[in-house]
Design a protein around this motif. Structure first.
Motif: not given
Length: 565
Positions: A54-55, A259, A262, A547, A557, A559-560
């Motif tokens: 999880p982020v 989103e 990170v 990820n 993804d 963004s993660t």
């Protein structure tokens, strides 16, 4: 369809399959511990290794640096010269609109709607008429501030459907089945009328073409040494393209409505296979391919690193250019496929990796697919069998053992890309097998970065390369085996007619069976492609990378993606 699948997780939804070289970088697979290819009914969870987190478990910021074998010169994902795995990987963070469009994929290949772009995608059948209505995300916008609206969908259809004959598209695919695209009640509503019912829906608008890409000159040449970041949309944006340093750097996109990422930056560096090993050890890059024993052993023991393994979504082997002499003679192609000992090729390729697999028989589906069937057209192989193919067709075998027709030897080159010794040894093994069958074969050595241009422009006779694999054969059967637009440049009207009917079959199993049967008949008649292996995905990553990795069909993804706290 081009280039070296150097890294992990390069899967796009767009219906065109990507050409991939066979050099030594790569994703993850069987690994040095004993492993083998999975067959139908496999648990896909065994084939995934991405360190899912999880982020909240990730550090904010950080730079992720990745090597690619091929960086440009054509950065368009939509034409032949740019449709390669390295290019699509590099574009993934900055141009989700082009690389996935309305659709994402789960790890097992199941499509799902990408609601950053398309909030709904509804199909209705009235008799034999199919109408699709699409609701575009109100926030979706190109980097130059232009809304992503109905004109994007209209332009995508016009540019990719094959009606503009001069456009160097990869394949018209499902686009060809569209009769019309118009704006609905608002600019964010799209109404699509189909010529015939078309499935799967995920083959439609799985890549969006910016409305500014509206002439053949821009479509074919506008992205040569030019990324055009203003025509992109994604969680990152291009910060700098440095052709001298052979790098593309990207930072979070302030125009992105989805989103927030990170990472604070992503950098792609063009490197030959051997250079990635030293760069990874020196912490200049955060991932390096270990798909060959040479690379794996050199990377072994690198501090602050870990191995990730999974199944490579790839069908490779003998990429034969049937448009170029002497490969334009079906007898030569049949003899090549007959001469090749695929088990011996695999033994060289996977030496030391403890990987085993039955030679695959499809260019369209992986052996673990429930729809897979073995379509390889040759059952009796070897040098003597190949010479018989020649002599039965009127060729003669001279006193020197070389095959001759009309005074000319069967002579050609195998083009090899990159500097990985296992890749070269594999090509040399193929060369020896063909020489033993009486063919005069030499090796044409080129750098990794030449791949996109050479293969995109079809200036080769044969390479050891292949294509990414999808979870559904519907688009692949047209891309490969259509006589007008197929990758192999051969075919006929009867097979074209069968291909045209495939996408109108609603039942997934029935549709894929029809596609696989076409492949079987095509291979038996034209003796291309020469599918030889799938193989493992093995790579080293920086410890804590999250990820990202061997993810089968799962869309990355970006963004993660990041590093654990």
């Amino acid at each position: 369809m081009n280039k070296n699948l150097k890294l992990g997780g390069v899967v796009v939804v767009a219906s065109a399959l990507l050409l991939t070289a066979c050099s030594g970088g790569g994703n993850s697979g069987g690994g040095p511990s004993s492993a083998g290819a999975e067959t139908a009914g496999a648990d896909v969870n065994k084939l995934i290794s991405i360190n899912a987190q999880p982020v909240d478990n990730l550090k904010q910021g950080g730079t992720f640096t990745l090597p690619v074998g091929n960086l440009g010169p054509d950065f368009s994902p939509f034409n032949q010269n740019g449709n390669n795995t390295d290019n699509i990987l590099m574009l993934g963070p900055v141009n989700v609109a082009a690389t996935t469009g309305c659709w994402l994929l789960e790890a097992n290949g199941t499509p799902k709607l990408n609601k950053d772009f398309c909030e709904s995608f509804d199909s209705k059948i009235d008799g034999t008429k199919q109408t699709i209505t699409i609701k575009i995300n109100d926030k979706a916008v190109w980097n130059n501030g232009t809304p992503i609206a109905a004109d994007t969908f209209i332009n995508s259809w016009k540019q990719l459907s094959g009606t503009i004959k001069e456009n160097n598209i990869v394949t018209p695919g499902a686009w060809e089945n569209i009769a019309n695209v118009v704006q609905g009640a608002t600019p964010k509503d799209v109404v699509v009328t189909m010529k015939q019912p078309t499935y799967p829906l995920s083959d439609l608008f799985a890549g969006l073409v910016n409305p500014a890409i509206n002439t053949t000159k821009i479509f074919n040449d506008g992205f040569v040494d030019n990324l055009h970041p203003e025509w992109m949309a994604g969680p990152f944006k291009v910060d700098k393209y440095d052709p001298a340093a052979k790098t593309v750097s990207m930072v979070p996109n302030d125009k992105w409505w989805g989103e927030k990422p990170v990472l604070s930056s992503i950098v792609f560096r063009q490197m030959e296979s051997a250079a990635t090993i030293a760069a990874f050890k020196n912490k200049e890059i955060d991932i390096a391919g270990g798909r060959t024993i040479n690379a794996f052993n050199q990377l072994k023991g690198t501090p602050d690193s870990e191995v990730r393994t999974g199944q490579r979504l790839f069908g490779g082997g003998l990429n034969i250019n049937a448009a170029m002499a002497p490969m334009n003679d079906v007898t030569v192609r049949q003899a090549i496929l007959t001469a090749v000992n695929r088990q011996e090729i695999a033994k060289v390729r996977y030496n030391g990796l403890n990987w085993t697999e039955t030679p695959p028989g499809s260019q369209m589906l992986m052996p673990f697919s429930p729809y897979y069937q073995d379509n390889y057209p040759v059952k009796t192989t070897g040098a003597d069998a190949a010479k018989k193919v020649f002599t039965d067709a009127g060729y003669t075998v001279g006193s020197d053992g070389k095959v001759v027709k009309d005074g000319k030897k069967v002579s050609f080159k195998i083009t090899n890309f990159g500097d990985d010794p296992t890749a070269l040894a594999t090509v040399q093994t193929l060369q020896k097998q063909l020489q033993d069958a009486g063919m005069d074969v030499t090796i044409d050595q080129k750098g990794d970065n030449d791949f996109g241009k050479v293969v995109g422009e079809r200036t080769f006779q044969m390479t050891m390369s292949g294509y990414s694999m999808g979870a559904d054969a519907t688009s692949a059967v047209k891309q490969y085996y259509d006589s007008k637009n197929g990758e192999f440049g051969v075919g006929d009207a009867a097979i074209d007619a069968r291909i045209a009917k495939v996408s109108s079959i609603a039942d997934d199993a029935e549709r894929n069976k029809a596609a696989m049967d076409i492949e079987k008949d095509f291979m038996a008649k034209y003796f291309v492609p020469g599918i030889a292996f799938n193989g493992p995905d093995i790579f080293y990553v920086r410890t804590g990378l999250a990820n990202y990795g061997a993810s089968l069909f799962q869309t990355i993804d970006w963004s993660t993606v990041g590093f654990q706290k």
